[in-house]
Design a protein around this motif. Structure first.
Motif, PDB file in Angstrom:
ATOM      1  N   VAL A  78       2.999  -2.728   4.329  1.00 54.08           N
ATOM      2  CA  VAL A  78       2.512  -4.085   4.138  1.00 54.08           C
ATOM      3  C   VAL A  78       1.811  -4.468   5.443  1.00 54.08           C
ATOM      4  N   ASP A  79       0.550  -4.855   5.336  1.00 57.72           N
ATOM      5  CA  ASP A  79      -0.261  -5.190   6.514  1.00 57.72           C
ATOM      6  C   ASP A  79      -0.227  -4.072   7.557  1.00 57.72           C
ATOM      7  N   GLY A  80      -0.248  -2.819   7.096  1.00 57.73           N
ATOM      8  CA  GLY A  80      -0.275  -1.667   7.991  1.00 57.73           C
ATOM      9  C   GLY A  80       1.069  -1.304   8.591  1.00 57.73           C
ATOM     10  N   GLU A  81       2.116  -2.047   8.294  1.00 57.74           N
ATOM     11  CA  GLU A  81       3.446  -1.775   8.837  1.00 57.74           C
ATOM     12  C   GLU A  81       4.305  -1.084   7.785  1.00 57.74           C
ATOM     13  N   MET A  82       4.979   0.014   8.187  1.00 54.85           N
ATOM     14  CA  MET A  82       5.799   0.752   7.234  1.00 54.85           C
ATOM     15  C   MET A  82       7.022  -0.074   6.839  1.00 54.85           C
ATOM     16  N   ILE A  83       7.211  -0.185   5.531  1.00 56.52           N
ATOM     17  CA  ILE A  83       8.312  -0.938   4.952  1.00 56.52           C
ATOM     18  C   ILE A  83       9.403   0.013   4.459  1.00 56.52           C
ATOM     19  N   CYS A  84       8.971   1.168   3.970  1.00 61.78           N
ATOM     20  CA  CYS A  84       9.891   2.132   3.362  1.00 61.78           C
ATOM     21  C   CYS A  84       9.264   3.514   3.420  1.00 61.78           C
ATOM     22  N   GLN A  85      10.130   4.530   3.505  1.00 61.45           N
ATOM     23  CA  GLN A  85       9.671   5.903   3.335  1.00 61.45           C
ATOM     24  C   GLN A  85      10.769   6.688   2.637  1.00 61.45           C
ATOM     25  N   VAL A 112       0.885  -1.166   0.000  1.00 57.70           N
ATOM     26  CA  VAL A 112       0.000   0.000   0.000  1.00 57.70           C
ATOM     27  C   VAL A 112       0.919   1.210   0.000  1.00 57.70           C
ATOM     28  N   LEU A 113       0.777   2.028  -1.011  1.00 56.90           N
ATOM     29  CA  LEU A 113       1.636   3.184  -1.216  1.00 56.90           C
ATOM     30  C   LEU A 113       0.860   4.440  -0.866  1.00 56.90           C
TER      31      LEU A 113
END
Length: 146
Positions: free
Chosen positions: A128-135, A107-108
């Motif tokens: 992904v699943d509400g957890e930040m992967i990248c910013q 989700v972007l």
């Protein structure tokens, strides 16, 4: 309950120049022109970048490209940039927290933070699943289409 798309793949391809195998946005689920976009990328084992790439994770450069494609949709939905092309100028403050693997639904979320003439800055994050992967913060230049 999964949000309904407001833009599908065909509509996205009409806006941005990216085509298979480098069109990474599957749908847009929220859009406020000049402000915010939420887009979705379904990551599958069939992605060409997984073929022979070890470990089986989405390369960070392609994660940035995916964020940039979503950001360009937001920018091009702004009235002053309609019928133009957005080009990625630079990436700052990039932070990669977890790998993206086959089966993930990215989700972007992109927020337009600054616009000046033909340039813009967006704050991006991938979840992904509400957890930040990248910013990351992305800087764009908008020009005429070819």
């Amino acid at each position: 309950m999964k949000p309904m798309p407001i833009l599908q793949a065909a509509e996205i391809q009409a806006m941005i120049p990216n085509r298979y195998p480098i069109c990474y946005i599957d749908s847009v689920t929220a859009l406020e022109p000049d402000q915010f976009i939420r887009a979705v990328k379904n990551v599958t084992i069939n992605e060409d970048f997984f073929q022979g790439y070890v470990p089986q994770m989405m390369p960070n450069t392609l994660l940035i490209e995916t964020l940039a494609q979503a950001a360009s949709i937001l920018i091009l939905k702004s009235p002053q940039f309609a019928h133009k092309t957005a080009y990625l100028g630079s990436v700052t403050k990039a932070e990669f927290l977890k790998p993206v693997v086959p089966g993930d639904v990215l989700v972007l979320e992109i927020t337009l933070t600054k616009v000046r003439q033909n340039m813009g800055v967006v704050h991006t994050q991938a979840l992904v699943d509400g957890e930040m992967i990248c910013q990351a913060e992305l800087h764009f230049v908008v020009g005429a289409t070819d």
